[in-house]
Design an enzyme around this catalytic site. Structure first.
Site, PDB file in Angstrom:
ATOM      1  N   ILE A 151       0.790  -1.389  -0.077  1.00  0.00           N
ATOM      2  CA  ILE A 151       0.075   0.079  -0.084  1.00  0.00           C
ATOM      3  C   ILE A 151       0.926   1.201   0.067  1.00  0.00           C
ATOM      4  CG2 ILE A 151      -1.901  -0.899   1.228  1.00  0.00           C
ATOM      5  CD1 ILE A 151      -1.333  -0.185   3.745  1.00  0.00           C
ATOM      6  N   ASP A 152       0.290   2.398  -0.334  1.00  0.00           N
ATOM      7  CA  ASP A 152       1.153   3.447  -0.401  1.00  0.00           C
ATOM      8  C   ASP A 152       1.766   4.063   0.662  1.00  0.00           C
ATOM      9  OD1 ASP A 152       0.684   3.761  -3.236  1.00  0.00           O
ATOM     10  OD2 ASP A 152      -1.553   4.546  -2.943  1.00  0.00           O
ATOM     11  N   LYS A 153       2.706   4.856   0.726  1.00  0.00           N
ATOM     12  CA  LYS A 153       3.409   5.232   1.976  1.00  0.00           C
ATOM     13  C   LYS A 153       2.437   6.207   2.978  1.00  0.00           C
ATOM     14  CE  LYS A 153       6.683   9.149   3.153  1.00  0.00           C
ATOM     15  NZ  LYS A 153       7.552  10.172   2.633  1.00  0.00           N
TER      16      LYS A 153
END
Length: 343
Positions: free
Chosen positions: A154-156
């Site tokens: 998942i994104d930062k």
């Protein structure tokens, strides 16, 4: 430019080639400094301009100015005195919120702001650095490319649940479920506005924007990108914003963020997809102050991977995990509820 056109190589010379980028056939004319800022992760335009001045950047083998307009099929290289970093992952004693662990897998609740795996500009402090410390050895995945145990990511600035494989078999078994879209993934997001329909399905191929490689575009005609389907349901309408539940049928890069922007409801405080400014309501007074306070409380987009379900590699039984919204997410929800209720 396809991802395959960005190579990391080294040469036996005074300078080491870190990037070789071949411009697309359809590349529009764009300043060299801006072009590199779109293609080199975490590099500021000032650093890029300094590199160009120092002749560390060349186009078709020749140094040039920052104002040079990159053309189709130009070869842009960036060379630096030190060699590119190798794929070694440094173990780090990081605090990890592991909510479940057994012999073959674990479930971790990733906080907002933590990068999942090391990459250019983020070699340390990532989830994978912490996992390598936690375990002596994890499966490396595709071609040993430095993502031990990682089946998905998942994104930062997205928080929430990730499953990590501890054995090669578990990694393959879980990857097959992701490929078959049989994994259950539920996200909660705060979006701008109230959708006309309380629930719906968003479809539209997702692919990288030709203008900015950091952004994903929607291609409704199916001519480009990859097939993507997001199901959403409004959990709590709050006049100016809405808390929604999203279930992924596919798992493309930035899928929920790009799909919600596409239907006119960007995720709150999403700097990449336009959610980091006031899109509903007035832009002054107490309302503006309240919104700006919410932006300050939340370091990234209001998106949380809340639940995760799949068939366990060993028991062959369905297992399900759920986690609460992070405190800062809950705090901005309360601010919106209070504002709407007392207006």
């Amino acid at each position: 430019m396809s991802e395959d056109n960005l190579e990391i190589t080294s040469e036996e010379d005074d300078l080491f080639e870190h990037y070789r980028i071949v411009a697309d056939k359809g590349q529009g004319l764009i300043r060299l400094d801006k072009y590199l800022s779109l293609h080199v992760a975490n590099a500021s335009r000032t650093k890029i301009q300094n590199g160009i001045e120092a002749e560390a950047v060349k186009v078709n083998g020749q140094p040039t100015k920052a104002s040079y307009k990159v053309k189709p099929l130009d070869v842009v290289t960036l060379s630096l005195p030190q060699p590119p970093r190798d794929n070694e992952i440094i173990p780090e004693n990081l605090t990890l919120d592991i909510i479940y662990e057994d012999d073959v897998l674990l479930i971790v609740n990733k906080p907002t702001g933590m990068v999942v795996h090391p990459a250019f500009g983020n070699w340390t402090g990532t989830l994978i650095n912490g996992l390598v410390y936690h375990f002596q050895q994890l499966p490396t995945g595709r071609n040993g490319e430095g993502r031990p145990g990682l089946v998905h990511r998942i994104d930062k600035d997205t928080s929430g649940l990730l499953v990590i494989a501890k054995t090669e078999f578990a990694m393959t078994f879980l990857a097959k479920q992701f490929s078959d879209h049989s994994i259950e993934r539920t996200y909660y997001a705060l979006i701008w506005g109230e959708p006309k329909q309380e629930q719906g399905t968003i479809t539209g191929n997702i692919g990288r924007s030709a203008k900015d490689r950091r952004v994903m575009d929607i291609f409704e005609d199916g001519s480009q990108g990859k097939h993507a389907v997001t199901h959403y349901k409004v959990v709590k309408p709050l006049r100016y914003v809405s808390l929604i539940q999203c279930n992924l049928e596919t798992g493309r890069t930035h899928q929920i963020r790009a799909h919600m922007q596409h239907i006119g409801h960007p995720i709150f405080n999403d700097t990449v997809y336009g959610g980091d400014k006031i899109l509903r309501g007035t832009s002054s007074g107490s309302y503006k102050s309240m919104v700006e306070n919410c932006f300050t409380l939340l370091p990234g987009q209001a998106l949380h991977a809340k639940s995760l379900g799949f068939i366990h590699p060993s028991t062959r039984q369905w297992i399900q995990f759920d986690t609460d919204l992070p405190p800062n997410f809950t705090a901005i929800l309360e601010k919106w509820e209070n504002y709407v209720n007392y207006q």
